[in-house]
Design a protein around this motif. Sequence first.
Motif, PDB file in Angstrom:
ATOM      1  N   VAL A  38      43.992  14.416  39.964  1.00 43.85           N
ATOM      2  CA  VAL A  38      42.953  14.449  38.934  1.00 43.85           C
ATOM      3  C   VAL A  38      42.176  13.141  38.923  1.00 43.85           C
ATOM      4  CG1 VAL A  38      42.560  14.480  36.438  1.00 43.85           C
ATOM      5  CG2 VAL A  38      44.096  16.147  37.480  1.00 43.85           C
ATOM      6  N   PHE A  39      42.877  12.029  39.020  1.00 41.13           N
ATOM      7  CA  PHE A  39      42.208  10.735  38.985  1.00 41.13           C
ATOM      8  C   PHE A  39      41.208  10.602  40.133  1.00 41.13           C
ATOM      9  CE2 PHE A  39      41.740   6.344  40.319  1.00 41.13           C
ATOM     10  CZ  PHE A  39      41.400   5.719  39.143  1.00 41.13           C
ATOM     11  N   VAL A  40      41.639  10.910  41.347  1.00 44.76           N
ATOM     12  CA  VAL A  40      40.747  10.775  42.503  1.00 44.76           C
ATOM     13  C   VAL A  40      39.565  11.725  42.378  1.00 44.76           C
ATOM     14  CG1 VAL A  40      40.563  11.024  45.011  1.00 44.76           C
ATOM     15  CG2 VAL A  40      42.591   9.949  44.010  1.00 44.76           C
ATOM     16  N   ALA A  41      39.832  12.962  41.943  1.00 44.72           N
ATOM     17  CA  ALA A  41      38.752  13.940  41.815  1.00 44.72           C
ATOM     18  C   ALA A  41      37.728  13.486  40.779  1.00 44.72           C
ATOM     19  CB  ALA A  41      39.322  15.307  41.442  1.00 44.72           C
ATOM     20  N   GLU A  42      38.196  12.987  39.641  1.00 41.11           N
ATOM     21  CA  GLU A  42      37.276  12.615  38.563  1.00 41.11           C
ATOM     22  C   GLU A  42      36.600  11.275  38.819  1.00 41.11           C
ATOM     23  OE1 GLU A  42      39.172  14.930  34.699  1.00 41.11           O
ATOM     24  OE2 GLU A  42      39.637  12.796  34.980  1.00 41.11           O
ATOM     25  N   ARG A  43      37.337  10.271  39.264  1.00 48.78           N
ATOM     26  CA  ARG A  43      36.771   8.922  39.370  1.00 48.78           C
ATOM     27  C   ARG A  43      36.080   8.654  40.705  1.00 48.78           C
ATOM     28  NH1 ARG A  43      38.686   5.447  35.100  1.00 48.78           N
ATOM     29  NH2 ARG A  43      39.179   6.897  33.410  1.00 48.78           N
ATOM     30  N   LEU A  44      36.568   9.252  41.791  1.00 49.51           N
ATOM     31  CA  LEU A  44      35.989   8.979  43.113  1.00 49.51           C
ATOM     32  C   LEU A  44      35.080  10.087  43.614  1.00 49.51           C
ATOM     33  CD1 LEU A  44      38.943   7.313  45.068  1.00 49.51           C
ATOM     34  CD2 LEU A  44      37.222   6.270  43.610  1.00 49.51           C
TER      35      LEU A  44
ATOM     36  N   THR B 270      41.877  21.845  44.319  1.00 51.03           N
ATOM     37  CA  THR B 270      41.353  20.495  44.558  1.00 51.03           C
ATOM     38  C   THR B 270      42.378  19.426  44.197  1.00 51.03           C
ATOM     39  OG1 THR B 270      39.065  21.173  44.186  1.00 51.03           O
ATOM     40  CG2 THR B 270      39.572  18.841  43.877  1.00 51.03           C
ATOM     41  N   ILE B 271      43.003  19.578  43.037  1.00 45.72           N
ATOM     42  CA  ILE B 271      43.958  18.562  42.574  1.00 45.72           C
ATOM     43  C   ILE B 271      45.107  18.398  43.563  1.00 45.72           C
ATOM     44  CG2 ILE B 271      45.637  18.015  40.764  1.00 45.72           C
ATOM     45  CD1 ILE B 271      43.741  19.508  38.799  1.00 45.72           C
TER      46      ILE B 271
ATOM     47  N   PHE C 135      36.791  19.198  35.322  1.00 52.17           N
ATOM     48  CA  PHE C 135      37.692  20.334  35.216  1.00 52.17           C
ATOM     49  C   PHE C 135      37.637  20.922  33.815  1.00 52.17           C
ATOM     50  CE2 PHE C 135      39.580  17.536  38.420  1.00 52.17           C
ATOM     51  CZ  PHE C 135      39.761  18.425  39.478  1.00 52.17           C
ATOM     52  N   ALA C 136      37.948  22.209  33.741  1.00 53.10           N
ATOM     53  CA  ALA C 136      38.157  22.832  32.445  1.00 53.10           C
ATOM     54  C   ALA C 136      39.372  22.187  31.784  1.00 53.10           C
ATOM     55  CB  ALA C 136      38.387  24.330  32.618  1.00 53.10           C
ATOM     56  N   PRO C 137      39.446  22.187  30.456  1.00 45.76           N
ATOM     57  CA  PRO C 137      40.626  21.628  29.786  1.00 45.76           C
ATOM     58  C   PRO C 137      41.910  22.254  30.317  1.00 45.76           C
ATOM     59  CG  PRO C 137      38.913  22.110  28.193  1.00 45.76           C
ATOM     60  CD  PRO C 137      38.449  22.697  29.495  1.00 45.76           C
TER      61      PRO C 137
ATOM     62  N   PRO D 252      51.706  14.269  41.900  1.00 48.26           N
ATOM     63  CA  PRO D 252      50.500  14.682  42.624  1.00 48.26           C
ATOM     64  C   PRO D 252      49.385  15.165  41.700  1.00 48.26           C
ATOM     65  CG  PRO D 252      52.260  16.303  42.887  1.00 48.26           C
ATOM     66  CD  PRO D 252      52.869  15.115  42.232  1.00 48.26           C
ATOM     67  N   ILE D 253      49.738  15.609  40.502  1.00 49.04           N
ATOM     68  CA  ILE D 253      48.705  16.101  39.585  1.00 49.04           C
ATOM     69  C   ILE D 253      47.874  14.940  39.053  1.00 49.04           C
ATOM     70  CG2 ILE D 253      48.274  17.292  37.412  1.00 49.04           C
ATOM     71  CD1 ILE D 253      50.772  18.946  37.945  1.00 49.04           C
TER      72      ILE D 253
END
Length: 576
Positions: free
Chosen positions: A394-400, A440-441, A405-407, A389-390
């Motif tokens: 992360v992929f959906v949050a960043e790409r879509l 969010t993730i 996110f912070a490192p 799920p991580i």
Amino acid sequence: MMMPHVRLLCVLSLVCLTACQMRKAPKPPQANSIADADAELGADLEGGLSAGDYAALVCDKPETFRGLRAWRRLSNSELINTIQDIFGSTEGVDFSTLINDIPKKEAFDTIAIKTNYVYGDRFKAYMSMASSLSSSVNITQPQLFPCLAEGRACVEKRLPEVGGLAWRRPLEAEEINELLALYDSFVADGTSAEDSTRLLLQALVLSHHFLYRSELGDKQGDGSYLLNNWELASALSYILLRRPPDSTLRQLAQQGELQKPEVIRSQAERLLADARAREAWGDFASMWLDANRVQTVTKAQPEFNADLKNKLAAEVKEFFVNTMFDAEVKTYGQLINSSYTIVDPSAAWIYDSTAMNGRQLTFAQEQRRGVLGQAGFLASHALPDQPNPITRGVFVAERLLCVGFAPAPPVPIPEPKPGITNKERFRVHTQGSCASCHATIDAIGFALENFDALGKFRTEDAGQPIVVDSLLPIDGKELMITTPQGLSETIAQSRQGLQCFVRQNFRYGLGRLEYAPRVMIGVAPQDKQTVQSELDRCQIEAIANRMQENNGDMKTAILELVTSPAFRTRLIGALE
């Protein structure tokens, strides 16, 4: 006597030095914009109008929009396409040493980041490519030097056209003379006319005029820079087709017509109707949605072999291209929330569906929708035996959704335990300092628990029914997600999702990350507003507005980008 290849290397050292001596450009934005990019965004030329001094911007008046542009290195794909179009074939040309230029985080091979600069190893690969090209090309074919038996007279006669095609603009008299002098030096050293001409081709394709394309423009009375006709011809063609300008664009550039907005729009529409646009935008989709990631994962099931992974990677491109060019509904919402995909029939088993119409497969479950229902995405963002799920979140949050996110701290993946669901296993990340990002993730990742490590649908995990109950932060609100299709529907209907699609087109098309603020989680907000950030924000908002007016039509995103005044006129970027 200097050997010809040594003389060529000396000349090319100067060429490479010229290419590398680019003026400094704005540093990337900080914090709530793009915190970690490192791109050259424009030439810092003296006497021009800087973005910080531009006072005419009015966000609801697109005619006031201005851009930030730069030298653009041809990506590997663009380079190969250019050689194909200009020299008629890539047979025998060595591309094997070209260094990968698709960045993991920034997604697109068009983006100017340090790892894509032309340093030693990358230039060595270009030299290998150029050497193999010059030795394998049919040098006497009609578009090159068919009169080669005439020696220098032929080279002098054909060089303006051949060089103009290679450099995508007319050669200046001084450039022609320098190239002819190079040819003469080869002949004087005892090299045959044919081999001298082949060495001349190497010089052409190793020049920064070939490896790069300028988007710097000509200075105007107000201090801004208007891209010239030849720069616009290349910009249009490489953005829309990933290839050099065709004869129509070259003719319009020669006639001085391409600076007219109505001509740019008509040409952009023509290029998008070209069959080659499908391949180009398939490349866009493959990079944006990380289609090839599935080829790097392994699963225990023998059916999950190389052939299947290739088909799942191709599915991403085919579905995107079908939605953009062929579908009855050619919209962003359809891309995210469709009830079908386009896939090779031999891969249908992974979807538990036999509802095939050619290559169109209707999903068997209503919970599976659009790109988030594709097995390539689900399997490549999973552990070998369980969903992850991580990585999915992360992929959906960043790409879509274009969330940053912070490192992330180095936190090990929780060990599985008998009787414990995957959701319970990963909840450990929602505690302590990790909680802000994982709100969010996890909301996204846990909403996709109905799809296992292969991407096959399931209703239970560890003997328990899978329950989706996520609060998704989106569009400045928190919305309850109770099903996987609810996640797809929410993103498809959101302004944030639509705007992120616009941002991805912006990044791909202009070769840089935007200055416009975006949602950043785990980072202290910095609300500093600059003219540069407003220039990008206004343009992105205007394109998103136009997409909404056109019911989410996907082509609108790129058409509005290339027809904006910001595409034609640039300012000088400032350090931030």
